[in-house]
Design an enzyme around this catalytic site. Sequence first.
Site, short mmCIF file in Angstrom:
data_model
loop_
_atom_site.label_atom_id
_atom_site.label_comp_id
_atom_site.label_asym_id
_atom_site.label_seq_id
_atom_site.Cartn_x
_atom_site.Cartn_y
_atom_site.Cartn_z
N ASP A 1 0.84 -1.19 0.09
CA ASP A 1 0.04 0.00 -0.02
C ASP A 1 0.97 1.21 0.28
O ASP A 1 2.18 1.15 0.26
CB ASP A 1 -0.78 -0.03 1.28
CG ASP A 1 -1.77 1.10 1.22
OD1 ASP A 1 -2.52 1.56 0.29
OD2 ASP A 1 -1.77 1.77 2.31
N SER A 2 0.34 2.46 -0.51
CA SER A 2 1.08 3.67 -0.13
C SER A 2 1.56 3.95 1.34
O SER A 2 2.43 4.74 1.52
CB SER A 2 0.26 4.83 -0.81
OG SER A 2 -0.72 4.89 0.00
N TYR B 1 -0.61 8.55 -2.36
CA TYR B 1 -0.44 8.21 -3.86
C TYR B 1 -1.76 8.83 -4.35
O TYR B 1 -1.70 9.33 -5.48
CB TYR B 1 -0.68 6.55 -4.00
CG TYR B 1 0.40 5.96 -3.85
CD1 TYR B 1 1.60 6.43 -3.42
CD2 TYR B 1 0.57 4.50 -4.22
CE1 TYR B 1 2.95 5.57 -3.10
CE2 TYR B 1 1.63 3.79 -4.13
CZ TYR B 1 2.79 4.25 -3.53
OH TYR B 1 3.90 3.51 -3.58
N GLY B 2 -2.86 9.07 -3.62
CA GLY B 2 -4.00 9.49 -4.24
C GLY B 2 -4.01 11.14 -4.84
O GLY B 2 -4.81 11.31 -5.50
N ASN C 1 -6.53 1.08 -3.24
CA ASN C 1 -7.43 1.26 -4.11
C ASN C 1 -6.81 2.41 -5.22
O ASN C 1 -7.01 2.11 -6.36
CB ASN C 1 -8.74 2.07 -3.68
CG ASN C 1 -9.55 1.18 -3.01
OD1 ASN C 1 -10.45 0.59 -3.46
ND2 ASN C 1 -9.36 0.86 -1.62
N THR C 2 -5.97 3.06 -5.01
CA THR C 2 -5.45 4.37 -5.81
C THR C 2 -4.64 3.58 -6.80
O THR C 2 -4.57 3.61 -7.89
CB THR C 2 -4.70 5.11 -5.07
OG1 THR C 2 -5.44 5.93 -3.95
CG2 THR C 2 -4.03 6.48 -6.08
N GLU D 1 -3.92 8.55 9.21
CA GLU D 1 -2.37 8.36 9.35
C GLU D 1 -2.25 9.26 10.62
O GLU D 1 -1.24 8.44 11.36
CB GLU D 1 -1.64 9.10 8.28
CG GLU D 1 -2.05 8.21 6.92
CD GLU D 1 -0.82 7.38 6.52
OE1 GLU D 1 0.14 7.32 7.18
OE2 GLU D 1 -1.36 6.86 5.29
N THR E 1 -8.56 2.03 1.26
CA THR E 1 -8.00 0.99 2.44
C THR E 1 -7.76 1.46 3.79
O THR E 1 -7.71 1.12 4.94
CB THR E 1 -6.62 0.00 2.12
OG1 THR E 1 -5.81 1.08 1.51
CG2 THR E 1 -7.17 -0.95 0.93
N HIS E 2 -7.72 2.91 3.83
CA HIS E 2 -7.71 3.72 4.87
C HIS E 2 -9.07 3.63 5.61
O HIS E 2 -9.10 3.93 6.92
CB HIS E 2 -6.97 4.87 4.82
CG HIS E 2 -5.81 5.20 4.61
ND1 HIS E 2 -5.13 4.90 3.56
CD2 HIS E 2 -4.84 5.95 5.47
CE1 HIS E 2 -3.75 5.19 3.68
NE2 HIS E 2 -3.56 5.98 4.74
N1 DGL Z 1 -4.72 3.64 0.72
C1 DGL Z 1 -4.70 4.21 -0.47
C2 DGL Z 1 -6.04 3.85 -1.25
O1 DGL Z 1 -6.65 2.77 -0.98
C3 DGL Z 1 -4.80 5.74 -0.23
C4 DGL Z 1 -4.02 6.40 0.43
C5 DGL Z 1 -3.05 7.26 -0.59
O2 DGL Z 1 -3.59 8.39 -0.98
O3 DGL Z 1 -1.94 7.13 -0.73
O4 DGL Z 1 -6.47 4.62 -2.22
#
Ligand code: DGL
Length: 265
Positions: A6-7, A38-39, A70-71, A150, A183-184
Amino acid sequence: MIGIFDSGIGGLTVVKSIIDHLPEYDITYFGDTARTPYGTKSCNTILKYASENTQFLLDHGAKIIVIACNTASSIATKYLRQKYNNIIPVFEVISPAVKLCLKTSTKNRIGVIGTRATINSNIYEKKIVEKQPSAKVFSVPCPLLVPLVEEGWEKKPETKMILKKYLHPLKTKQIDSLILGCTHYPVLKQIIQEKIGKRVKIIDSSIAVTKEISEYICQNPHICKSLGKNNKSHFFVSDITDQFKKTAESILKKNIDLKSSGGTS
Ligand code: DGL
């Protein structure tokens, strides 16, 4: 071993679900904390990071890859599958959530919340309408939720207020299900349920992808055999911070030994 990335911290909701349902399997988690979020990044950057993260997990012996973000799932799945699929199965979190949602939704009025990149990719709507053309999908980007999770702010009144504001447009659309497209967000599940109303079914992709992995392992004994079953978990991040460790342990409800990826993600 099952390799999950994950990010940052969000993918740990997927890890928690995998540990709860498939406890004997060894897992290695990589959270790209140095480069999160990552978003808000461009597609090219997300492809580069996702590819490097996958390589890191392969180098550590992964026999299955799970994109627990998800991103990254929305932007990089096709690319990673083309690059690695004849070596290793690559799972993502979007299709399993869509499948579960369509199974539970009765009116096919579906809400989706996620990061800007995920919502802008329109991937949930595309996948839902492909399977159920009469479905109505209402999507809302919720960029402030990732930093709040976070920071471990899930119980703060400010978080409740922000969630109320984000969910307001969905409340007027009479949705019957709401996909947590990040996923957060499972960390905020209880407050989300409170704010959206108890009649709306919350769809959590961490549970949906675990079910898919479990079925795949059962149907592919050669992969099952190649996965270590010593109940071992390893956690790597690209930047170790006390805050990450604290939030990670609160999501997993156990102490973890956090290791640095050594700058090579
Ligand atoms: N956990 C990332 C998701 O499911 C989002 C966090 C991010 O923006 O990096 O999209």
